[in-house]
Each structure stands twice: as structure tokens, then as C-alpha cells.
Design an enzyme around this catalytic site. Structure first.
Site, PDB file in Angstrom:
ATOM      1  N   LYS A 133     -94.935 -51.508 -19.773  1.00 15.08           N
ATOM      2  CA  LYS A 133     -94.473 -50.732 -18.612  1.00 15.08           C
ATOM      3  C   LYS A 133     -95.657 -50.366 -17.710  1.00 15.08           C
ATOM      4  O   LYS A 133     -95.592 -50.510 -16.493  1.00 15.08           O
ATOM      5  CB  LYS A 133     -93.724 -49.470 -19.079  1.00 15.08           C
ATOM      6  CG  LYS A 133     -92.338 -49.787 -19.647  1.00 15.08           C
ATOM      7  CD  LYS A 133     -91.668 -48.599 -20.335  1.00 15.08           C
ATOM      8  CE  LYS A 133     -90.356 -49.053 -20.980  1.00 15.08           C
ATOM      9  NZ  LYS A 133     -89.659 -48.000 -21.742  1.00 15.08           N
TER      10      LYS A 133
ATOM     11  N   GLN B 238     -89.908 -41.834 -24.170  1.00 11.84           N
ATOM     12  CA  GLN B 238     -89.748 -43.090 -24.907  1.00 11.84           C
ATOM     13  C   GLN B 238     -89.049 -42.835 -26.243  1.00 11.84           C
ATOM     14  O   GLN B 238     -89.401 -41.910 -26.970  1.00 11.84           O
ATOM     15  CB  GLN B 238     -91.133 -43.729 -25.126  1.00 11.84           C
ATOM     16  CG  GLN B 238     -91.110 -45.125 -25.704  1.00 11.84           C
ATOM     17  CD  GLN B 238     -90.539 -46.173 -24.760  1.00 11.84           C
ATOM     18  OE1 GLN B 238     -90.647 -46.064 -23.546  1.00 11.84           O
ATOM     19  NE2 GLN B 238     -89.920 -47.198 -25.318  1.00 11.84           N
TER      20      GLN B 238
ATOM     21  N   ASP C 157     -84.726 -43.528 -16.539  1.00  9.47           N
ATOM     22  CA  ASP C 157     -84.125 -44.306 -17.632  1.00  9.47           C
ATOM     23  C   ASP C 157     -82.608 -44.378 -17.463  1.00  9.47           C
ATOM     24  O   ASP C 157     -81.951 -45.203 -18.110  1.00  9.47           O
ATOM     25  CB  ASP C 157     -84.413 -43.615 -18.977  1.00  9.47           C
ATOM     26  CG  ASP C 157     -85.405 -44.373 -19.838  1.00  9.47           C
ATOM     27  OD1 ASP C 157     -85.546 -45.594 -19.653  1.00  9.47           O
ATOM     28  OD2 ASP C 157     -86.027 -43.726 -20.695  1.00  9.47           O
TER      29      ASP C 157
HETATM   30  N1  GUN Z   1     -86.713 -47.464 -26.378  1.00 10.55           N
HETATM   31  C1  GUN Z   1     -86.257 -48.728 -26.285  1.00 10.55           C
HETATM   32  N2  GUN Z   1     -85.850 -49.020 -25.033  1.00 10.55           N
HETATM   33  C2  GUN Z   1     -86.055 -47.889 -24.315  1.00 10.55           C
HETATM   34  C3  GUN Z   1     -85.842 -47.564 -22.943  1.00 10.55           C
HETATM   35  O1  GUN Z   1     -85.354 -48.358 -22.122  1.00 10.55           O
HETATM   36  N3  GUN Z   1     -86.199 -46.297 -22.574  1.00 10.55           N
HETATM   37  C4  GUN Z   1     -86.709 -45.402 -23.467  1.00 10.55           C
HETATM   38  N4  GUN Z   1     -86.999 -44.179 -23.019  1.00 10.55           N
HETATM   39  N5  GUN Z   1     -86.907 -45.665 -24.735  1.00 10.55           N
HETATM   40  C5  GUN Z   1     -86.587 -46.916 -25.154  1.00 10.55           C
END
Ligand code: GUN
Length: 283
Positions: A48, A92, A117
Site C-alpha cells: 500500500k 489493518q 476501507d
Molecule cells: N486485511 C486484509 N484486507 C484488508 C483490507 O482491505 N483492509 C484492512 N484494513 N485490512 C485488511
């Protein structure tokens, strides 16, 4: 005919390129909150931040220790909600075990305008209305839709079968496909006779995280297969599909890694841009 490989990189790069100008004009900032040291999260967060850097989006990683308590996390969320320099932020997942039960409360604490998200009830609820209200959709299903669009795979009128009913992938993906005129079936761990459903799919989506769950005899010849599952074993990253077998019979299939993954990251960045645009209009 050999199956078309639905590679994510060119589609993600096209989406990222389309955002660059807006990023330069709006100068948004993304904050990624991590609690603990889940190894998969470490790798996702690295991707990211790298993608954000590649398009000039400011990204900050706030890494909290594994033993962080709920009050401390909620106070950081309140700080990020109030900080006018922060466009959007994510917490996350997965969180350490002692915070699992508090996940709904943690997601609810995020200001919907900054919920890039798209996991909160406000942004998820709006998606039920129509495509125009998919303002901040969860990044993985949004990335899947973008991947289908990039490769010009029609959705309207097709039978989409989804395996997996999570709040962050299966359920929102079902709504997004429904909004685009697909007939949608959702299967999950309690589904009796899974192959009976998967064999009906024009487009089959699997988001479970179980290697070799989807075998060649579970898929219709000529179907499109989108593998959203991710698991790790000693050989590395694995999807849900028996890729080598499936690619002999399907018309198109995503590789894992390198299929949906890059699209998820690009969609998160698109959500940051959308949040910045909306905030600029409102303040
Ligand atoms: N864990 C796995 N995929 C994601 C996501 O798209 N966002 C977040 N915050 N955690 C994740």
C-alpha cells in the site's frame, strides 16, 4: 483456446495513472494503522505504501505494539478523525486476538468521511442503493469490478457465483454485482453441495483462503474465474483455485499472486482521492 490471464498489474497501473492528476491537485494523505506484527499485514502495508509513493500520495504507517489496548486505539482513531491533514485512514486487519471482539466498535469509531476501507455501516449501507452511491466501497470487491471492466468482461445478465460471505469481500461484492445486473448466488462454509452451485457460474469468485478448494470438476467450461483467496504455505502465496487444472477449461482466470491483489491497493488509493474530493466540497 488458452485461457486469458487476468493479470492485475496493467489494470491497476491504468487506474493509478487516472488518479495522478487529482492526487497532485488535492494532496490527500492516507494513514495506515497497524496493531501488532501479523506477517501478511506487514506485506500488504508495504504494498500500500509503495503504491501510494508511486503516485505521489502521502502515506503514513502508524505501527502500534501488539499489546495496545482498546482505549489507546480508540484515542488514536479520534485523533485521526479530528486531524484536518488526514484525508482517510484504515485499521489493518486482522487485529491481535484481545481486540477481535471490539472490531465492530473500532470500525464504527472511524468517521465515515475518512473510512477509505469502506468497512463502516454508513458506506456499506449506501452501496445497497445503486452504483452511484458506491462512494467508498471496500477495496477488494471494487478492485474485482475494475479488473472485470479493464478486461471487458460483461457482468449484466451473467450468473455470478461467489464462494465466501465475509463483510469485506463476499457480501459487498454480491451487492456490487447485483447493482450491475448480474444474477448472484452466495455460497459459504455451510453450503450443502458446493459444486452444484459453482458449476452454474458464468463468473465464479472464490474468497475463502483455502488452497485447491476450487477444482476443475467444479467449474463450467468457458467460465471466468476470479480467485480472491489468499493463503500462505511453505511454497508461498496461494489462491483458492487449482490454477493449473482450471486454466485448461476456463475462458479467463486470475493468477495468484498478481491478479486481484494489485487492484485492491489501487482501489484503496482511489477511495482516498474520492474522500479528498468530497471533503473539499464540504468544508
Ligand atoms: N486485511 C486484509 N484486507 C484488508 C483490507 O482491505 N483492509 C484492512 N484494513 N485490512 C485488511
Amino acid at each position: 483456446m488458452p485461457a486469458l490471464l487476468l493479470v492485475g498489474r496493467p489494470a491497476a497501473d491504468a487506474l493509478l495513472a487516472s488518479l495522478k492528476e487529482k492526487i497532485a491537485a488535492l494532496n490527500p494523505k492516507l494513514v495506515i494503522v497497524q496493531v501488532g506484527d501479523d506477517p501478511a499485514s506487514e506485506s500488504y502495508i508495504r504494498q500500500k505504501v509503495k503504491s501510494a509513493d508511486s503516485v505521489g500520495l502521502r502515506a503514513e504507517h502508524r505501527h502500534l505494539p501488539k499489546e495496545t489496548d482498546l482505549a489507546t486505539l480508540l484515542s488514536l482513531i479520534a485523533e485521526l478523525n479530528a486531524d484536518p491533514d488526514v484525508t482517510g485512514f484504515i485499521v489493518q486487519l486482522p487485529l491481535p486476538e484481545h481486540l477481535h471482539g471490539a472490531e465492530p466498535q473500532i470500525i464504527k469509531a472511524i468517521d465515515p468521511k475518512k473510512d477509505v476501507d469502506g468497512f463502516g455501516a454508513y458506506n456499506l449501507g449506501k452501496m445497497f442503493l445503486s452504483t452511484e452511491f458506491e462512494h467508498l466501497p471496500p477495496a477488494t470487491p471494487a478492485g474485482v469490478i475494475e479488473l472485470l471492466n479493464f478486461y471487458k468482461i460483461a457482468i449484466e445478465g451473467r450468473h455470478a457465483v461467489i464462494v465466501g460471505r465475509s463483510n469485506i469481500v463476499g457480501k459487498p461484492l454480491a451487492i456490487m454485482l447485483l447493482n450491475r445486473g448480474a444474477t448472484v448466488t452466495i455460497c459459504h462454509s455451510r453450503t450443502v453441495n458446493l459444486p452444484e452451485y459453482t458449476r452454474q457460474a458464468d463468473i465464479l469468485f472464490s474468497a475463502v483462503g483455502k488452497p485447491r478448494l476450487i477444482q476443475a470438476d467444479m467449474v463450467k467450461r468457458g467460465a471466468v474465474v476470479i480467485d480472491i483467496g489468499v493463503s500462505r504455505d511453505e511454497e508461498g502465496l496461494k489462491g483458492d483455485c487449482d490454477f493449473e487444472e482450471l486454466k485448461q477449461i476456463v475462458s479467463a482466470i486470475t493468477p495468484v499472486p498478481g491478479g486481484v491483489g494489485p487492484m485492491t491497493v489501487a482501489s484503496l488509493i482511489r477511495n482516498c482521492v474520492r474522500a479528498a474530493e468530497r471533503q473539499r466540497k464540504e468544508y
